[in-house]
Design a protein around this motif. Sequence first.
Motif, PDB file in Angstrom:
ATOM      1  N   PHE A  56       8.969  -7.238  -7.009  1.00 22.37           N
ATOM      2  CA  PHE A  56       9.417  -6.930  -5.649  1.00 22.37           C
ATOM      3  C   PHE A  56       9.035  -5.516  -5.201  1.00 22.37           C
ATOM      4  O   PHE A  56       9.278  -5.158  -4.053  1.00 22.37           O
ATOM      5  N   ASP A  57       8.439  -4.735  -6.086  1.00 22.88           N
ATOM      6  CA  ASP A  57       8.082  -3.360  -5.727  1.00 22.88           C
ATOM      7  C   ASP A  57       6.708  -3.343  -5.067  1.00 22.88           C
ATOM      8  O   ASP A  57       5.730  -2.845  -5.607  1.00 22.88           O
ATOM      9  N   THR A  58       6.658  -3.871  -3.850  1.00 25.63           N
ATOM     10  CA  THR A  58       5.398  -4.153  -3.158  1.00 25.63           C
ATOM     11  C   THR A  58       4.974  -2.982  -2.275  1.00 25.63           C
ATOM     12  O   THR A  58       5.171  -3.007  -1.057  1.00 25.63           O
ATOM     13  N   HIS A  59       4.362  -1.972  -2.886  1.00 20.04           N
ATOM     14  CA  HIS A  59       3.876  -0.813  -2.132  1.00 20.04           C
ATOM     15  C   HIS A  59       2.560  -1.114  -1.424  1.00 20.04           C
ATOM     16  O   HIS A  59       2.114  -0.327  -0.584  1.00 20.04           O
ATOM     17  N   GLN A  60       1.917  -2.233  -1.763  1.00 19.20           N
ATOM     18  CA  GLN A  60       0.704  -2.664  -1.090  1.00 19.20           C
ATOM     19  C   GLN A  60       0.788  -4.176  -0.860  1.00 19.20           C
ATOM     20  O   GLN A  60       1.530  -4.874  -1.531  1.00 19.20           O
ATOM     21  N   THR A  61      -0.001  -4.658   0.099  1.00 15.18           N
ATOM     22  CA  THR A  61      -0.052  -6.094   0.440  1.00 15.18           C
ATOM     23  C   THR A  61       1.333  -6.718   0.367  1.00 15.18           C
ATOM     24  O   THR A  61       1.547  -7.724  -0.318  1.00 15.18           O
ATOM     25  N   HIS A  62       2.243  -6.110   1.079  1.00 12.00           N
ATOM     26  CA  HIS A  62       3.654  -6.491   0.989  1.00 12.00           C
ATOM     27  C   HIS A  62       3.910  -7.958   1.315  1.00 12.00           C
ATOM     28  O   HIS A  62       4.550  -8.667   0.548  1.00 12.00           O
ATOM     29  N   ASP A  63       3.427  -8.414   2.442  1.00 11.68           N
ATOM     30  CA  ASP A  63       3.788  -9.748   2.902  1.00 11.68           C
ATOM     31  C   ASP A  63       3.376 -10.834   1.910  1.00 11.68           C
ATOM     32  O   ASP A  63       4.182 -11.700   1.549  1.00 11.68           O
ATOM     33  N   ASP A  64       2.138 -10.789   1.453  1.00  9.37           N
ATOM     34  CA  ASP A  64       1.664 -11.820   0.530  1.00  9.37           C
ATOM     35  C   ASP A  64       2.458 -11.815  -0.771  1.00  9.37           C
ATOM     36  O   ASP A  64       2.930 -12.857  -1.233  1.00  9.37           O
ATOM     37  N   ASP A  65       2.589 -10.650  -1.381  1.00 11.48           N
ATOM     38  CA  ASP A  65       3.230 -10.567  -2.693  1.00 11.48           C
ATOM     39  C   ASP A  65       4.744 -10.748  -2.611  1.00 11.48           C
ATOM     40  O   ASP A  65       5.340 -11.488  -3.394  1.00 11.48           O
ATOM     41  N   TYR A  70       5.740  -0.558   7.576  1.00 14.94           N
ATOM     42  CA  TYR A  70       4.674  -0.649   6.589  1.00 14.94           C
ATOM     43  C   TYR A  70       4.007   0.709   6.383  1.00 14.94           C
ATOM     44  O   TYR A  70       3.939   1.530   7.302  1.00 14.94           O
ATOM     45  N   ASN A  71       3.503   0.931   5.159  1.00 17.55           N
ATOM     46  CA  ASN A  71       2.711   2.134   4.915  1.00 17.55           C
ATOM     47  C   ASN A  71       1.238   1.845   5.202  1.00 17.55           C
ATOM     48  O   ASN A  71       0.871   0.745   5.633  1.00 17.55           O
ATOM     49  N   SER A  72       0.388   2.811   4.950  1.00 17.63           N
ATOM     50  CA  SER A  72      -1.036   2.666   5.298  1.00 17.63           C
ATOM     51  C   SER A  72      -1.736   1.600   4.472  1.00 17.63           C
ATOM     52  O   SER A  72      -2.807   1.126   4.849  1.00 17.63           O
ATOM     53  N   GLY A  73      -1.147   1.207   3.347  1.00 18.68           N
ATOM     54  CA  GLY A  73      -1.748   0.182   2.503  1.00 18.68           C
ATOM     55  C   GLY A  73      -1.203  -1.202   2.749  1.00 18.68           C
ATOM     56  O   GLY A  73      -1.456  -2.117   1.954  1.00 18.68           O
ATOM     57  N   GLY A  74      -0.445  -1.353   3.826  1.00 20.03           N
ATOM     58  CA  GLY A  74       0.134  -2.651   4.119  1.00 20.03           C
ATOM     59  C   GLY A  74       1.325  -2.995   3.243  1.00 20.03           C
ATOM     60  O   GLY A  74       1.751  -4.151   3.188  1.00 20.03           O
ATOM     61  N   GLY A  75       1.853  -1.995   2.572  1.00 21.75           N
ATOM     62  CA  GLY A  75       3.031  -2.206   1.731  1.00 21.75           C
ATOM     63  C   GLY A  75       4.271  -1.592   2.342  1.00 21.75           C
ATOM     64  O   GLY A  75       4.219  -1.014   3.434  1.00 21.75           O
TER      65      GLY A  75
END
Length: 423
Positions: free
Chosen positions: A277-286, A328-333
Amino acid sequence: MKRREFTKLLGMAGLGVTAPWQVQPASALEPYTGNFYISLAAIGGWDVTSFCDPKPNILGERTINTWADSASVEQVGNIAYAPVAKNKEFFERFYKEMLVINGIDTRTNSHDDGRRHTWSGRIGFGYPSFGAIASRAIAPELPLSLVHASGYSETAGITRFSRLQNPSEIRNLINDSQILYGQNSYDLFEQSELDLITQYQNQRLNRLMSSQNLLPRQETGMNNLYLANSTRDDLDAFAAILPNTFETDNDFRAAQLALLAYQSGLCVATQLGFGGFDTHQTHDDDHFEYLEKLTDLVTFIFDMAEAGGFADKVVVTMASDFGRTPYYNSGGGKDHWPIGSAIIIQQGTEWGNRVVGATDEEHHAYGINPETLQIDSNGIRLEPRHLQQAMRQLSGIDQSSIAQLFPLNAEDFDFFNPSIQTL
C-alpha cells in the motif's frame, strides 16, 4: 498444581518456578467458543480517500483522485465509498455489519511509528497489540491463543504468539510418530518408543524444575517448556480439521490457518495483513490492486467462517499505518499522510451501517464530540488510542487487570451505541 493454576501463577509479574513440579499428562482444554478477533493490517499506508472516506476533486489545480474526473462518490446505507477496485461489491455485502471510523490522526508519517500507534494505541515503544491483550485476558492457557502472521507483533511479555505458515510443519509438530514430506509420510517411532522418550523427558524436566540454582532465563525456559508440553495434546483438535489442500496465496493461507485454529477451539486473536500500500509511484494501478486483495481477503474470511458455522463470532478490524496524501506527487504516486480510517465488521450487530468521525475536503480531521459523536469545533480529534479503547470495550476486556497495565488514557467515545445518530 493444575495447569490452569500454574498458568495464572506465571502471569504474575516475573514469577518463575521456585519449587518442584511434577509434569503430569494434561487433560484436554475446554474449547474456546467466544468471539474471534482479527486485526487486519493494510501495511504501508492505505488511501482511504479512495475507499471509505471518499474525496472528489475540489482542491483547485491539485487532483485528489483521478476517478472523480468521471465518477461520483457512491453510497450504500449510511456509508459512502469510492467507485474503484471492488469497493462496490465489498460495501454492498458488509455495510449493515460495519462501523467506519474516519479522521483517525496517527500523528506520524513514519511507518514504524504508525503501525505501532495504530495497533497498540500508543506511539511510543512497549505497548502490546490488541490481540496480545485479548488473548492474555481471555484465554492465556490456549496453545494457539494468539496467532501472528503479519504486521505489529509486540506482546510486551504478557503472552506468546504462534506463527502458522507451513501446514506440513504443523502436522509434523503434532504427529510424533511420522514425518510428512510432500505427499509422502515416513514412520519414525513405535508408540512404545514414544512413551519411553516422553517418560525420560518428563523426568529430566522435573529434575531441572526442582533445581534451586536456575538463572531467571533458565526459569523462563522451563516455564515455557512446561506449558508447551502440557498443551501439546490439545493440538490434536487442530490437526484433526486441517484440510488436505491449502490456499496458495500466503496471506490467504495465513487467514485460513488462523480460522482453523479458532474453529478447533484453540485461538482467541490473530494479526493478519500484507504490504503493497506504500504507493509513492503509479498509485492508482498498484493501490487499487491491493485494495481488491484486501476486500477479497475479508470476503474469504467470512465465507470460510460461514461454512464453518461461526461467522457471527468473527470480529474484523481493518486499519493501516496512516493514510495517503489527498493529491498526487510528480511520479503519479501519493505520499504519507497522518490521517486515516478504520473499519470494524461483525455479523448480527446493532451498531452496523454507521460512520463515526469525519474529515474536510482536504482530508484534515474534524474534532468530534465524544457524547454526540457529531462534528464539534471544540471536540476531540480521534486517535488510535480511541480505536484501541473501542476494541477493548467491544471485547469486554477494557477493565481486565492486564488491560489496566497498559492504560490508553482515551476519552470515552460510545462508538457502539446504536441509539446515537452518527454522521
